[in-house]
Design a protein around this motif. Structure first.
Motif, mmCIF file in Angstrom:
data_model
loop_
_atom_site.group_PDB
_atom_site.id
_atom_site.type_symbol
_atom_site.label_atom_id
_atom_site.label_comp_id
_atom_site.label_asym_id
_atom_site.label_seq_id
_atom_site.Cartn_x
_atom_site.Cartn_y
_atom_site.Cartn_z
ATOM 1 N N VAL A 72 0.812 -1.226 0.000
ATOM 2 C CA VAL A 72 0.000 0.000 0.000
ATOM 3 C C VAL A 72 0.844 1.273 0.000
ATOM 4 C CG1 VAL A 72 -1.961 -1.135 1.094
ATOM 5 C CG2 VAL A 72 -0.265 0.036 2.518
ATOM 6 N N SER A 73 2.156 1.131 0.052
ATOM 7 C CA SER A 73 3.007 2.317 0.023
ATOM 8 C C SER A 73 2.921 2.979 -1.359
ATOM 9 C CB SER A 73 4.454 1.957 0.373
ATOM 10 O OG SER A 73 5.023 1.173 -0.641
ATOM 11 N N PRO A 74 3.204 4.288 -1.448
ATOM 12 C CA PRO A 74 3.088 5.015 -2.721
ATOM 13 C C PRO A 74 3.938 4.423 -3.850
ATOM 14 C CG PRO A 74 3.430 6.543 -0.915
ATOM 15 C CD PRO A 74 3.577 5.164 -0.351
ATOM 16 N N LEU A 75 5.138 3.992 -3.544
ATOM 17 C CA LEU A 75 6.016 3.410 -4.564
ATOM 18 C C LEU A 75 6.551 2.082 -4.018
ATOM 19 C CD1 LEU A 75 7.239 3.870 -7.340
ATOM 20 C CD2 LEU A 75 9.119 5.080 -6.250
ATOM 21 N N PRO A 76 5.768 0.997 -4.151
ATOM 22 C CA PRO A 76 6.177 -0.279 -3.551
ATOM 23 C C PRO A 76 7.427 -0.857 -4.214
ATOM 24 C CG PRO A 76 4.149 -0.550 -4.813
ATOM 25 C CD PRO A 76 4.499 0.896 -4.850
ATOM 26 N N ASP A 77 8.292 -1.419 -3.392
ATOM 27 C CA ASP A 77 9.503 -2.082 -3.865
ATOM 28 C C ASP A 77 9.133 -3.505 -4.274
ATOM 29 O OD1 ASP A 77 11.939 -3.335 -4.233
ATOM 30 O OD2 ASP A 77 12.860 -2.509 -2.417
ATOM 31 N N GLN A 78 8.895 -3.712 -5.553
ATOM 32 C CA GLN A 78 8.412 -5.000 -6.052
ATOM 33 C C GLN A 78 9.406 -6.131 -5.813
ATOM 34 O OE1 GLN A 78 5.336 -5.567 -7.008
ATOM 35 N NE2 GLN A 78 4.821 -3.412 -6.735
ATOM 36 N N LEU A 79 10.688 -5.837 -5.883
ATOM 37 C CA LEU A 79 11.706 -6.856 -5.653
ATOM 38 C C LEU A 79 11.666 -7.333 -4.201
ATOM 39 C CD1 LEU A 79 14.037 -8.504 -6.793
ATOM 40 C CD2 LEU A 79 15.561 -6.612 -6.230
ATOM 41 N N LEU A 80 11.576 -6.395 -3.272
ATOM 42 C CA LEU A 80 11.503 -6.740 -1.855
ATOM 43 C C LEU A 80 10.221 -7.515 -1.561
ATOM 44 C CD1 LEU A 80 12.561 -6.637 1.026
ATOM 45 C CD2 LEU A 80 11.520 -4.366 1.247
ATOM 46 N N ILE A 81 9.123 -7.087 -2.148
ATOM 47 C CA ILE A 81 7.852 -7.786 -1.943
ATOM 48 C C ILE A 81 7.949 -9.224 -2.448
ATOM 49 C CG2 ILE A 81 5.429 -7.875 -2.659
ATOM 50 C CD1 ILE A 81 5.460 -4.776 -2.599
ATOM 51 N N ALA A 82 8.557 -9.416 -3.610
ATOM 52 C CA ALA A 82 8.715 -10.763 -4.168
ATOM 53 C C ALA A 82 9.582 -11.633 -3.253
ATOM 54 C CB ALA A 82 9.323 -10.686 -5.559
ATOM 55 N N ARG A 83 10.649 -11.057 -2.716
ATOM 56 C CA ARG A 83 11.519 -11.812 -1.807
ATOM 57 C C ARG A 83 10.768 -12.216 -0.545
ATOM 58 N NH1 ARG A 83 16.862 -8.005 -2.324
ATOM 59 N NH2 ARG A 83 17.589 -8.850 -4.304
ATOM 60 N N LEU A 84 9.996 -11.286 0.006
ATOM 61 C CA LEU A 84 9.227 -11.588 1.220
ATOM 62 C C LEU A 84 8.167 -12.655 0.949
ATOM 63 C CD1 LEU A 84 8.772 -8.019 2.760
ATOM 64 C CD2 LEU A 84 10.352 -9.814 3.485
ATOM 65 N N LYS A 85 7.559 -12.603 -0.223
ATOM 66 C CA LYS A 85 6.558 -13.616 -0.574
ATOM 67 C C LYS A 85 7.190 -14.997 -0.709
ATOM 68 C CE LYS A 85 2.991 -10.799 -2.749
ATOM 69 N NZ LYS A 85 2.213 -10.537 -3.977
ATOM 70 N N ARG A 86 8.391 -15.051 -1.283
ATOM 71 C CA ARG A 86 9.091 -16.339 -1.393
ATOM 72 C C ARG A 86 9.444 -16.877 -0.006
ATOM 73 N NH1 ARG A 86 11.312 -14.023 -6.002
ATOM 74 N NH2 ARG A 86 13.166 -13.308 -4.918
ATOM 75 N N LYS A 87 9.881 -15.987 0.879
ATOM 76 C CA LYS A 87 10.216 -16.398 2.249
ATOM 77 C C LYS A 87 8.956 -16.876 2.970
ATOM 78 C CE LYS A 87 12.563 -15.020 6.444
ATOM 79 N NZ LYS A 87 13.340 -14.005 7.130
ATOM 80 N N LYS A 88 7.853 -16.181 2.754
ATOM 81 C CA LYS A 88 6.589 -16.561 3.367
ATOM 82 C C LYS A 88 6.153 -17.941 2.885
ATOM 83 C CE LYS A 88 1.809 -15.013 3.618
ATOM 84 N NZ LYS A 88 0.837 -14.090 3.089
ATOM 85 N N LEU A 89 6.297 -18.205 1.606
ATOM 86 C CA LEU A 89 5.949 -19.506 1.051
ATOM 87 C C LEU A 89 6.847 -20.607 1.624
ATOM 88 C CD1 LEU A 89 4.200 -21.103 -0.899
ATOM 89 C CD2 LEU A 89 5.829 -20.554 -2.700
ATOM 90 N N ALA A 90 8.128 -20.320 1.770
ATOM 91 C CA ALA A 90 9.050 -21.297 2.352
ATOM 92 C C ALA A 90 8.665 -21.595 3.804
ATOM 93 C CB ALA A 90 10.486 -20.784 2.275
#
Length: 79
Positions: A43-61
């Motif tokens: 929801v941030s104005p300019l989301p860091d897509q790379l960081l979000i993708a990394r966090l999603k991969r960690k969440k899935l793991a």
């Protein structure tokens, strides 16, 4: 000194289950924390897509690890 050649103590299994359940609870909390972080970044104005993708991969793991430990606690019963 206890005799180590005696019968196996079933309490060790209970302790192991308790340890695994504690680990699952910790992983679930970490999973929830990652969800909150991902939501905040999204929801941030300019989301860091790379960081979000990394966090999603960690969440899935983490989810995979949780499922693996839960399977150890409650193994499938083949009827």
């Amino acid at each position: 000194m206890p005799d180590s050649s005696g019968p196996i103590n079933d309490d060790d299994g209970d302790l192991s289950d308790a340890r695994l359940r504690k680990q699952v609870a910790h992983l679930r909390q970490e999973h929830a924390d990652l969800s909150a972080s991902i939501e905040a970044l999204t929801v941030s104005p300019l989301p860091d897509q790379l960081l979000i993708a990394r966090l999603k991969r960690k969440k899935l793991a983490l989810k995979d690890e949780i499922l693996k430990i839960e399977a150890m606690i409650l193994p499938d019963i083949i009827a």
